[in-house]
Motif scaffolding. Structure first.
Motif, PDB file in Angstrom:
ATOM      1  N   VAL A 102      -4.471  -7.581  -3.300  1.00 56.99           N
ATOM      2  CA  VAL A 102      -5.505  -7.617  -4.346  1.00 56.99           C
ATOM      3  C   VAL A 102      -6.646  -8.529  -3.916  1.00 56.99           C
ATOM      4  CG1 VAL A 102      -6.004  -8.305  -6.725  1.00 56.99           C
ATOM      5  CG2 VAL A 102      -3.871  -7.120  -6.203  1.00 56.99           C
ATOM      6  N   MET A 103      -6.267  -9.723  -3.429  1.00 61.81           N
ATOM      7  CA  MET A 103      -7.291 -10.698  -3.021  1.00 61.81           C
ATOM      8  C   MET A 103      -8.182 -10.123  -1.919  1.00 61.81           C
ATOM      9  SD  MET A 103      -7.244 -13.540  -4.589  1.00 61.81           S
ATOM     10  CE  MET A 103      -6.228 -14.603  -5.536  1.00 61.81           C
ATOM     11  N   THR A 104      -7.551  -9.498  -0.928  1.00 60.06           N
ATOM     12  CA  THR A 104      -8.319  -9.000   0.205  1.00 60.06           C
ATOM     13  C   THR A 104      -9.143  -7.775  -0.183  1.00 60.06           C
ATOM     14  OG1 THR A 104      -6.365  -9.602   1.450  1.00 60.06           O
ATOM     15  CG2 THR A 104      -8.090  -8.488   2.680  1.00 60.06           C
ATOM     16  N   ASN A 105      -8.474  -6.791  -0.801  1.00 63.58           N
ATOM     17  CA  ASN A 105      -9.164  -5.524  -1.053  1.00 63.58           C
ATOM     18  C   ASN A 105     -10.202  -5.634  -2.167  1.00 63.58           C
ATOM     19  OD1 ASN A 105      -7.422  -4.639   0.833  1.00 63.58           O
ATOM     20  ND2 ASN A 105      -6.425  -3.083  -0.407  1.00 63.58           N
ATOM     21  N   VAL A 106      -9.835  -6.317  -3.257  1.00 57.64           N
ATOM     22  CA  VAL A 106     -10.751  -6.347  -4.407  1.00 57.64           C
ATOM     23  C   VAL A 106     -11.807  -7.437  -4.234  1.00 57.64           C
ATOM     24  CG1 VAL A 106     -10.952  -6.645  -6.913  1.00 57.64           C
ATOM     25  CG2 VAL A 106      -8.942  -5.512  -5.947  1.00 57.64           C
ATOM     26  N   PHE A 107     -11.347  -8.615  -3.795  1.00 61.32           N
ATOM     27  CA  PHE A 107     -12.268  -9.754  -3.778  1.00 61.32           C
ATOM     28  C   PHE A 107     -12.732 -10.136  -2.370  1.00 61.32           C
ATOM     29  CE2 PHE A 107      -9.678 -10.179  -7.649  1.00 61.32           C
ATOM     30  CZ  PHE A 107     -10.688 -10.211  -8.594  1.00 61.32           C
ATOM     31  N   LEU A 224     -10.972  -0.376  -5.617  1.00 62.95           N
ATOM     32  CA  LEU A 224     -11.003  -1.428  -4.589  1.00 62.95           C
ATOM     33  C   LEU A 224      -9.583  -1.811  -4.203  1.00 62.95           C
ATOM     34  CD1 LEU A 224     -13.836  -3.636  -6.151  1.00 62.95           C
ATOM     35  CD2 LEU A 224     -14.045  -2.002  -4.272  1.00 62.95           C
ATOM     36  N   TRP A 225      -8.704  -1.865  -5.221  1.00 65.50           N
ATOM     37  CA  TRP A 225      -7.319  -2.275  -4.988  1.00 65.50           C
ATOM     38  C   TRP A 225      -6.630  -1.357  -3.981  1.00 65.50           C
ATOM     39  CZ3 TRP A 225      -2.413  -0.219  -7.056  1.00 65.50           C
ATOM     40  CH2 TRP A 225      -1.347  -1.083  -6.830  1.00 65.50           C
ATOM     41  N   ILE A 226      -6.907  -0.029  -4.098  1.00 64.10           N
ATOM     42  CA  ILE A 226      -6.224   0.872  -3.147  1.00 64.10           C
ATOM     43  C   ILE A 226      -6.905   0.875  -1.775  1.00 64.10           C
ATOM     44  CG2 ILE A 226      -5.164   2.387  -4.891  1.00 64.10           C
ATOM     45  CD1 ILE A 226      -7.389   4.448  -4.165  1.00 64.10           C
ATOM     46  N   GLY A 227      -7.978   0.106  -1.644  1.00 65.57           N
ATOM     47  CA  GLY A 227      -8.533  -0.100  -0.304  1.00 65.57           C
ATOM     48  C   GLY A 227      -9.882   0.541  -0.040  1.00 65.57           C
ATOM     49  N   LEU A 228     -10.505   1.182  -1.068  1.00 72.98           N
ATOM     50  CA  LEU A 228     -11.827   1.766  -0.816  1.00 72.98           C
ATOM     51  C   LEU A 228     -12.840   0.631  -0.662  1.00 72.98           C
ATOM     52  CD1 LEU A 228     -11.805   4.785  -3.328  1.00 72.98           C
ATOM     53  CD2 LEU A 228     -11.338   4.791  -0.888  1.00 72.98           C
TER      54      LEU A 228
END
Ligand code: HEM
Length: 502
Positions: A102-107, A224-228
């Motif tokens: 979550v931290m990496t993908n979203v933020f 964002l969470w799934i990596g887009l």
């Protein structure tokens, strides 16, 4: 030389091959059954349409444990509430990797020494810190109510200045959208409790601007969470840019009443050599966890305004508690946290709200092939690299545990025990999972806010207003409403001020 068209075709074909290799696999004999899905995106469409219905249907067909596929990620879902303890104790089920994602993908944030940060911030949600937080929160709630009753609306330019209690107050019925009402009261109070106030306001770092942009950014959370990549969503980029226009960490620490959560996080980030931007991003993360309190409060107030019987019963319980403590019509009455906790109808009301509107999942990353034993004694192997999930709403909406699960029953949790398969369900409310360190503070803040609102305002919904939870937003902790509603409210004349007491 290949033409551009042919090159694109070959690249697409290769990508498809790689994707299909990731997505397809043969179920091993000892693994849970797989839910049939689309050959390309698996069960993504069923999952995002109405997660609970999809899980309940799959449960009927396949039993209490089964595996679904979202694009090329596999998730084993466990529906039996009696599995909770085994689930949380299993050492091969890891939460830190889920948070990291979550931290990496979203933020776009890689926190250094995350365990240290987690342990430091968790300490600040317990013991003496609870009192400080509640004292500040109670003060901000009271200020927000004073502000709400003023006839002139608050403007952006004065949003950080200390509140001016002068001015005319209105005792007429007023109409606002519920989101606006909640934004001006509970959201503002949460914002100031977390970040403190400043006499040197920055234009964009105030509750209403922050909230507006947060709503926009949050809409893209799942993608964002799934990596887009963030770049695909220009509106999210724009909102994030404004959200990150915060005071410097030095100035943040100088703000009046800034929380221990913020202080300890800033110190951690500085010690670890993180940038100012990382700190600003983490402030956004802190705001996001607090936003759940806003959402629960939204549904609580909606229920109060929607059903006059609920409001009346809760008013009666509170009125009795006030009268027990109030002598000679005193203007203020002090309540301790223990006394608020003793209001059993209020407690049941909040649990029922959490039951109806929770969308959260307990997700763990599986670090090794693991044998998982169901309460029936049947054993299944769950695969390394997959995720394993317990779904709060799957339990909350189970008709075998909760009679008429779709119906809101105010007294459902008063002195009641719940059963499934003839055995007591030890944790009937799964909204906070097992690891949420914000559970206690959430319950206290929502209760304090609701009690104060009931004490200070009359409420009702104009005819025809209805808010439904967005069943496409399962996965986030508390469901969002599909649409906002109008709400009528009026200050109660002669109501005592409720003062927070240690
Ligand atoms: C209605 C309010 C809230 C709900 C429903 C909620 C729900 C959750 C859920 C479902 C999890 C995952 C737990 C698990 O899988 O076992 C979680 C984790 C967490 N929550 Fe909350 N939460 C709420 C409010 C808060 C607040 C106010 C804070 C902090 C002030 C907070 C801090 C955390 C932290 C630190 C974690 C663990 C993150 C980690 O280990 O990286 N939560 N929460």
């Amino acid at each position: 030389m290949l033409t551009v068209g042919v090159s694109i075709l070959i690249a697409s074909f290769l990508l498809l091959v790689v994707y299909l290799r990731l997505a397809f696999r043969i179920r091993r004999k000892s693994e849970p059954p797989y839910v049939p899905g689309h050959f390309l995106w698996g069960n993504s469409a069923q999952f995002s349409k109405h997660l609970v219905r999809f899980l309940q249907t799959s449960q009927k067909q396949l039993g209490d444990i089964f595996t679904i596929r979202l694009l090329y990620h596999y998730f084993t879902i466990i529906m039996d509430p009696h599995c909770y303890e085994t689930f949380v104790k299993e050492k091969n089920f890891d939460f830190s990797l889920v948070t990291k994602q979550v931290m990496t993908n979203v933020f776009g944030l890689e926190v250094k020494s995350p365990h240290k940060l987690f342990s430091e911030t968790t300490k600040r949600l317990k013991g003496v810190y609870v009192n400080t937080t509640m004292e500040n929160f109670a003060k901000h709630v009271q200020n927000s109510f004073t502000d709400l009753t003023k006839t002139s609306a608050m403007t952006t330019s004065d949003c950080n200045a200390n509140i001016n209690t002068d001015g005319n107050t209105s005792v007429d019925w007023r109409r606002e959208t519920l989101l606006t009402l909640m934004s001006r009261t509970v959201l503002t109070s949460l914002f100031y409790t977390l970040f403190g106030r400043s006499v040197d306001p920055s234009k964009n770092f105030c509750p209403n601007v922050f909230h507006d942009n947060f709503i926009i950014f949050n809409k893209y959370f799942d993608y964002l969470w799934i990596g887009l990549p963030l770049k695909l969503f220009p509106k999210a980029v724009e909102a994030l840019t404004i959200l990150l226009q915060q005071p410097t960490s030095h100035n943040m620490l100088q703000r009046d009443g800034v929380s221990e959560q913020v202080k300890v996080s800033i110190n951690h980030f500085r010690q670890q050599g993180h940038s100012e931007k990382d700190i600003a991003v983490y402030m956004l993360v802190l705001f996001r966890v607090n936003y759940n309190i806003f959402r629960v409060s939204f549904w609580c107030v909606y229920k109060l305004a929607e059903d006059p019987r609920i409001l009346k019963d809760l008013e009666k319980e509170l009125h009795e508690a006030i009268e027990m403590k109030r002598t000679d019509g005193e203007e203020s009455v002090a309540f301790t946290l223990a006394e608020i906790d003793e209001l059993s109808l209020l407690d049941s009301f909040l649990k029922e709200t959490l039951r109806m509107y929770s969308g959260g999942l307990m997700v763990r990353y599986i670090t090794e092939d693991t044998e998982f034993e169901m309460p029936t004694g049947q054993k299944y192997t769950v695969r390394k690299g997959d995720r394993v999930v317990m779904c709060a709403a799957g339990v909350h909406m189970d008709p075998e545990i909760f009679e008429d699960p779709e119906v809101f029953k105010l007294e459902r949790f008063v002195n009641t025990t719940f059963y499934k398969f003839g055995k007591e369900v030890k944790k009937p409310i799964l909204s906070f999972g097992s690891l949420c360190s914000g559970q206690r503070i959430t319950l206290l803040q929502v209760k304090w806010f609701v009690v104060n609102l009931i004490n200070s305002f009359s409420l009702h919904l104009p005819e025809g207003q209805k808010a439904e939870p967005d069943t496409e937003s399962y996965g986030i902790e508390i469901l969002a409403p599909v649409t906002d509603v109008q709400v009528d409210f009026r200050p109660k004349e002669g109501a005592p001020v409720l003062v927070y007491s240690k």
